[in-house]
Design a protein around this motif. Structure first.
Motif, PDB file in Angstrom:
ATOM      1  N   GLY A 267      51.706  30.338  42.160  1.00  0.00           N
ATOM      2  CA  GLY A 267      51.244  31.584  42.766  1.00  0.00           C
ATOM      3  C   GLY A 267      50.680  32.518  41.712  1.00  0.00           C
ATOM      4  N   ALA A 268      51.401  32.656  40.593  1.00  0.00           N
ATOM      5  CA  ALA A 268      50.957  33.543  39.518  1.00  0.00           C
ATOM      6  C   ALA A 268      49.633  33.058  38.937  1.00  0.00           C
ATOM      7  N   ALA A 269      49.508  31.737  38.747  1.00  0.00           N
ATOM      8  CA  ALA A 269      48.260  31.199  38.211  1.00  0.00           C
ATOM      9  C   ALA A 269      47.113  31.456  39.179  1.00  0.00           C
ATOM     10  N   LEU A 270      47.391  31.310  40.475  1.00  0.00           N
ATOM     11  CA  LEU A 270      46.366  31.621  41.484  1.00  0.00           C
ATOM     12  C   LEU A 270      45.999  33.101  41.435  1.00  0.00           C
ATOM     13  N   GLY A 271      47.010  33.945  41.213  1.00  0.00           N
ATOM     14  CA  GLY A 271      46.755  35.377  41.083  1.00  0.00           C
ATOM     15  C   GLY A 271      45.794  35.656  39.943  1.00  0.00           C
ATOM     16  N   ALA A 272      46.013  34.976  38.797  1.00  0.00           N
ATOM     17  CA  ALA A 272      45.121  35.136  37.646  1.00  0.00           C
ATOM     18  C   ALA A 272      43.720  34.664  38.000  1.00  0.00           C
ATOM     19  N   LEU A 273      43.642  33.532  38.700  1.00  0.00           N
ATOM     20  CA  LEU A 273      42.335  32.993  39.087  1.00  0.00           C
ATOM     21  C   LEU A 273      41.621  33.953  40.040  1.00  0.00           C
ATOM     22  N   LEU A 274      42.376  34.526  40.974  1.00  0.00           N
ATOM     23  CA  LEU A 274      41.782  35.459  41.947  1.00  0.00           C
ATOM     24  C   LEU A 274      41.222  36.691  41.235  1.00  0.00           C
ATOM     25  N   LEU A 275      42.025  37.280  40.329  1.00  0.00           N
ATOM     26  CA  LEU A 275      41.555  38.473  39.615  1.00  0.00           C
ATOM     27  C   LEU A 275      40.314  38.147  38.797  1.00  0.00           C
ATOM     28  N   GLY A 276      40.341  36.975  38.113  1.00  0.00           N
ATOM     29  CA  GLY A 276      39.184  36.575  37.308  1.00  0.00           C
ATOM     30  C   GLY A 276      37.959  36.330  38.175  1.00  0.00           C
ATOM     31  N   THR A 277      38.183  35.685  39.323  1.00  0.00           N
ATOM     32  CA  THR A 277      37.063  35.370  40.214  1.00  0.00           C
ATOM     33  C   THR A 277      36.441  36.638  40.773  1.00  0.00           C
ATOM     34  N   ILE A 278      37.288  37.601  41.126  1.00  0.00           N
ATOM     35  CA  ILE A 278      36.758  38.861  41.654  1.00  0.00           C
ATOM     36  C   ILE A 278      35.906  39.556  40.603  1.00  0.00           C
ATOM     37  N   ALA A 279      36.364  39.523  39.342  1.00  0.00           N
ATOM     38  CA  ALA A 279      35.582  40.141  38.267  1.00  0.00           C
ATOM     39  C   ALA A 279      34.215  39.466  38.160  1.00  0.00           C
ATOM     40  N   SER A 280      34.186  38.111  38.154  1.00  0.00           N
ATOM     41  CA  SER A 280      32.898  37.409  38.046  1.00  0.00           C
ATOM     42  C   SER A 280      32.039  37.676  39.262  1.00  0.00           C
ATOM     43  N   SER A 281      32.689  37.680  40.433  1.00  0.00           N
ATOM     44  CA  SER A 281      31.939  37.853  41.668  1.00  0.00           C
ATOM     45  C   SER A 281      31.273  39.229  41.708  1.00  0.00           C
ATOM     46  N   LEU A 282      31.992  40.248  41.242  1.00  0.00           N
ATOM     47  CA  LEU A 282      31.407  41.588  41.199  1.00  0.00           C
ATOM     48  C   LEU A 282      30.181  41.600  40.294  1.00  0.00           C
ATOM     49  N   ALA A 283      30.287  40.875  39.161  1.00  0.00           N
ATOM     50  CA  ALA A 283      29.155  40.807  38.236  1.00  0.00           C
ATOM     51  C   ALA A 283      27.977  40.118  38.906  1.00  0.00           C
ATOM     52  N   VAL A 284      28.259  39.005  39.602  1.00  0.00           N
ATOM     53  CA  VAL A 284      27.194  38.259  40.267  1.00  0.00           C
ATOM     54  C   VAL A 284      26.561  39.094  41.373  1.00  0.00           C
ATOM     55  N   LEU A 285      27.381  39.854  42.087  1.00  0.00           N
ATOM     56  CA  LEU A 285      26.865  40.676  43.180  1.00  0.00           C
ATOM     57  C   LEU A 285      26.136  41.917  42.678  1.00  0.00           C
ATOM     58  N   GLY A 286      26.105  42.087  41.366  1.00  0.00           N
ATOM     59  CA  GLY A 286      25.379  43.224  40.814  1.00  0.00           C
ATOM     60  C   GLY A 286      26.152  44.526  40.881  1.00  0.00           C
ATOM     61  N   VAL A 287      27.467  44.442  41.159  1.00  0.00           N
ATOM     62  CA  VAL A 287      28.280  45.658  41.115  1.00  0.00           C
ATOM     63  C   VAL A 287      28.430  46.060  39.650  1.00  0.00           C
ATOM     64  N   PRO A 288      28.172  47.328  39.336  1.00  0.00           N
ATOM     65  CA  PRO A 288      28.287  47.737  37.935  1.00  0.00           C
ATOM     66  C   PRO A 288      29.678  47.418  37.380  1.00  0.00           C
ATOM     67  N   ALA A 289      29.718  47.024  36.114  1.00  0.00           N
ATOM     68  CA  ALA A 289      30.974  46.632  35.480  1.00  0.00           C
ATOM     69  C   ALA A 289      32.017  47.747  35.579  1.00  0.00           C
ATOM     70  N   PHE A 290      31.533  48.996  35.684  1.00  0.00           N
ATOM     71  CA  PHE A 290      32.464  50.125  35.727  1.00  0.00           C
ATOM     72  C   PHE A 290      33.393  50.069  36.943  1.00  0.00           C
ATOM     73  N   TRP A 291      32.926  49.378  38.004  1.00  0.00           N
ATOM     74  CA  TRP A 291      33.742  49.318  39.217  1.00  0.00           C
ATOM     75  C   TRP A 291      34.882  48.329  39.115  1.00  0.00           C
ATOM     76  N   GLN A 292      34.761  47.368  38.161  1.00  0.00           N
ATOM     77  CA  GLN A 292      35.708  46.251  38.145  1.00  0.00           C
ATOM     78  C   GLN A 292      37.151  46.694  38.021  1.00  0.00           C
ATOM     79  N   GLN A 293      37.388  47.618  37.096  1.00  0.00           N
ATOM     80  CA  GLN A 293      38.762  48.014  36.846  1.00  0.00           C
ATOM     81  C   GLN A 293      39.359  48.719  38.066  1.00  0.00           C
ATOM     82  N   ALA A 294      38.554  49.585  38.681  1.00  0.00           N
ATOM     83  CA  ALA A 294      39.040  50.308  39.864  1.00  0.00           C
ATOM     84  C   ALA A 294      39.381  49.323  40.977  1.00  0.00           C
ATOM     85  N   ILE A 295      38.515  48.314  41.153  1.00  0.00           N
ATOM     86  CA  ILE A 295      38.755  47.350  42.226  1.00  0.00           C
ATOM     87  C   ILE A 295      39.985  46.497  41.915  1.00  0.00           C
ATOM     88  N   THR A 296      40.133  46.109  40.647  1.00  0.00           N
ATOM     89  CA  THR A 296      41.330  45.357  40.257  1.00  0.00           C
ATOM     90  C   THR A 296      42.590  46.153  40.580  1.00  0.00           C
TER      91      THR A 296
END
Lengths: 330, 308
Positions: A267-296
């Motif tokens: 579960g914890a490893a999946l949690g790490a994967l989810l957080l990492g994936t969301i960060a990459s996905s935000l980058a791919v979707l063109g969401v400014p990097a500044f939003w990443q931390q708030a969304i996390t």
């Protein structure tokens, strides 16, 4: 309880799928082999640390020093490898493990023998280990060019199409999950976290187990430091600064209860994967990097809130079941 | 209680030893002035955080609230707001940040460690969303002098005067009010406190809200002191403040601690750093010393507690 745990991991998996597929709808290249490989690679070091942290958190403790242990191990392995280009890769990994072992033993000894809250102890060693790191590094950094080819090759290499680091992480996750689920001492960690006093009365060697989980967390953080060197090549004393909060976030998102007694390594490893994936996905979707931390942060809050609501429902269901014993046995 | 007193006496003793053995460079009014400026934000935030920790909770989001308030000052200043209007807004936003922590902890019953790790990321993230990685630095000297100048006619930096005032307020609140007694009762045993008729949720909620408001105030001081509003101001400061509070003898389990001890703890940390810097000890050693002090501070009171 296990039904809830299973539901938690299914929930993370479902969220992960939604994030991946949703992003892929906008940008199909997100599902390309290389991109998936990068996702896994980026999440692997956090996932590794999250496994060690899981064992610690299960016992109602926390290890905030993992980022500093990783940093110390990364710099020491990097400078050792740079100075001894003929050193084989397994020895470098062993060196990382050794550094982690020492750090973990210090944490474990103070927490278990001194009966001191782990939050404060590991906050202290967070400073101590990082300070040592800076003291040893003296402002220098080890560059990828100084490192032996074999080490960098290992860090960037693949086996059967999967990056070495991902395979290694997978191995550790599976071993830890198996240990926590099937071994007596692994089950005892849940007992300790659920009710420390009861665990003592039940004859569980609580101090030895708590010492053990800090040792494990240190070992893994030390290994992660060596892998950090192999992966990034360029290492200074600041490597892994602030990582502890990401690791705790991954553990909590992965459904490990911060008050101990419930959760799993996968579960914890999946949690790490989810957080990492969301960060990459935000980058791919063109969401400014500044939003990443708030969304996390928002995601972490959502995860613990959902977890809490589920736990309350489960407790209510258990109470109802207790009032109607015939239905439970029937 | 005796052990705690011993601990605070020891802190004051350490402080005296530092002050007397440090040489005239340390005791020069110039140096003491800079020492006062240097510990300003940590000292301010330590006051409400003491209440939070005595109540048995933790708030790791305070440095992010500091950063958010700094970013907010920058954005509103760019929008041509006068500073007199910005400051109250910033403090209200800080109080709201603290109130959100308090809501999640008290109403939803979530663990404060996990909640404030979440809001640590959330508030810092919002600060970045507001201001990005730019800096707003065109504040007029008439404002920034608050963060860098002494109170006229004295050698006391303005932020220290602010701290002294708040220290009295928080001292009365924690040690001489029914609210303070409720805080200690909750920290000692929240269940028992609830049965005794103490409104546990309200008390904790207020503690978190105060922590947010004062963290925003510290953000104002920080921004004026460096004449620079940045989203990453004060990053990592949460650990230093927690270290100061625990060094001051507050039990992480709640229920024990004094504001006097915390103030002594802040001063010891600040003075020690200052002396080490004056003696050209590398900053890395400062980090190690901070960590070791923290370890000693948890080991010492617990040794004392096992006596009876």
């Amino acid at each position: 309880m296990s039904a809830l745990a299973r539901f938690r991991e299914l929930g993370i998996l479902a969220t992960l799928l939604v994030v991946v597929l949703g992003t892929a709808l906008v940008n199909p290249r997100f599902l390309a082999g290389q991109s998936i490989q990068d996702l896994l690679l980026n999440a692997s070091i956090i996932a590794l640390l999250a496994v060690g942290q899981t064992a610690v958190v299960l016992t109602r403790n926390v290890d905030l020093s993992v980022g500093s242990v990783l940093g110390l191990s990364a710099f020491l392995t990097a400078s050792t490898a740079a100075a001894n280009p003929d050193l084989p890769v397994p020895l470098i990994l062993l060196l990382g493990l050794g550094i982690g072992l020492v750090c973990g033993a210090i944490n474990g000894a103070v927490v278990a023998l001194g009966r001191v809250p782990s939050l404060v102890v590991t906050l202290g060693t967070l400073y101590v280990f990082r300070g040592l790191d800076y003291l040893i590094a003296q402002g220098q950094q080890v560059n990828a060019g100084d490192l032996p080819e074999a080490l960098l090759g290992f860090g960037g290499g693949t086996l059967l199409g999967l990056p070495n680091l991902v395979l290694l992480t997978l191995l550790v996750v599976l071993a830890a999950a198996h240990y926590l689920r099937n071994h007596r001492s692994g089950r005892e960690l849940y007992a300790i976290g659920s009710h420390p006093e009861a665990a003592i009365l039940a004859g569980i060697p609580v101090r030895r187990r708590v010492f053990g989980v800090f040792l494990a967390s240190g070992l893994i953080a030390g290994l992660a430091g060596a892998l950090w060197t192999a992966r990034y090549g360029t290492v200074d004393a600041a490597a892994g600064t602030g990582l502890e909060l990401q690791v705790v976030a991954a553990v909590v998102v992965g459904g490990v209860a911060i008050f101990g007694g419930s959760g799993s390594a996968h579960g914890a490893a999946l949690g790490a994967l989810l957080l990492g994936t969301i960060a990459s996905s935000l980058a791919v979707l063109g969401v400014p990097a500044f939003w990443q931390q708030a969304i996390t942060g928002a995601l972490l809050l959502a995860a613990i809130t959902v977890d809490r609501l589920l736990a309350l429902r489960l407790a209510a269901a258990l109470r109802r079941a207790a009032r109607r014993p015939t239905e439970v046995t029937g | 209680m005796k052990a705690l007193l011993r601990w605070e006496t020891a802190l004051v003793f350490v402080l005296l030893v530092i002050a007397l053995s440090a040489g005239s460079g340390f005791r020069s009014s110039q140096n003491l002035f800079y020492l006062g400026l240097d510990i300003g934000e940590i000292a301010l935030i330590a006051l409400p955080l003491t209440i939070v920790v005595v109540a048995g909770e933790i708030d790791l989001s305070v440095a992010s609230v500091l950063g958010l308030s700094s970013a907010l000052i920058g954005v509103l200043w760019q929008a041509n707001w006068p500073l007199e209007a910005i400051l109250p807004v910033v403090i209200v936003v800080g109080a709201l940040c603290g109130a959100l922590n308090g809501f999640l902890v008290t109403t939803l019953g979530l663990p404060s460690l996990a909640v404030t790790i979440g809001t640590l990321a959330l508030y810092r993230g919002l600060a970045l969303v507001l201001l990005g990685d730019t800096a707003v630095a065109d504040f007029p000297p008439s404002y920034t002098s608050f963060g860098t100048q002494p109170v006229p006619g004295t050698g006391i930096p303005w932020p220290m005067l602010l701290f002294a005032l708040l220290a009295v307020v928080f001292g009365v609140l924690l040690h001489a009010s029914s609210y303070g007694r409720a805080v200690f009762a909750i920290g000692a045993n929240a269940e028992a406190a609830r049965f005794a008729g103490i409104r546990v949720r309200q008390v904790k909620f207020l503690a978190f809200t105060l922590a947010g408001a004062v963290a925003a105030l510290a953000g104002i001081v920080y921004t004026l002191r460096f004449s620079s509003a940045r989203a990453d101001n004060g990053a990592g400061l949460e650990l230093a403040v927690v270290a100061a509070v625990l060094l001051g003898g507050v039990s992480i389990f709640g229920g024990r601690g004094t504001l006097f001890g915390v103030i002594a703890g802040v001063l010891v940390l600040g003075a020690l750093r200052n002396v080490l810097i004056l003696n050209d000890v590398p900053t890395e050693v400062l980090t190690i010393v901070t960590g070791l002090l923290l370890l000693v501070s948890v080991l010492a009171p617990i040794r004392g507690r096992q006596d009876p």
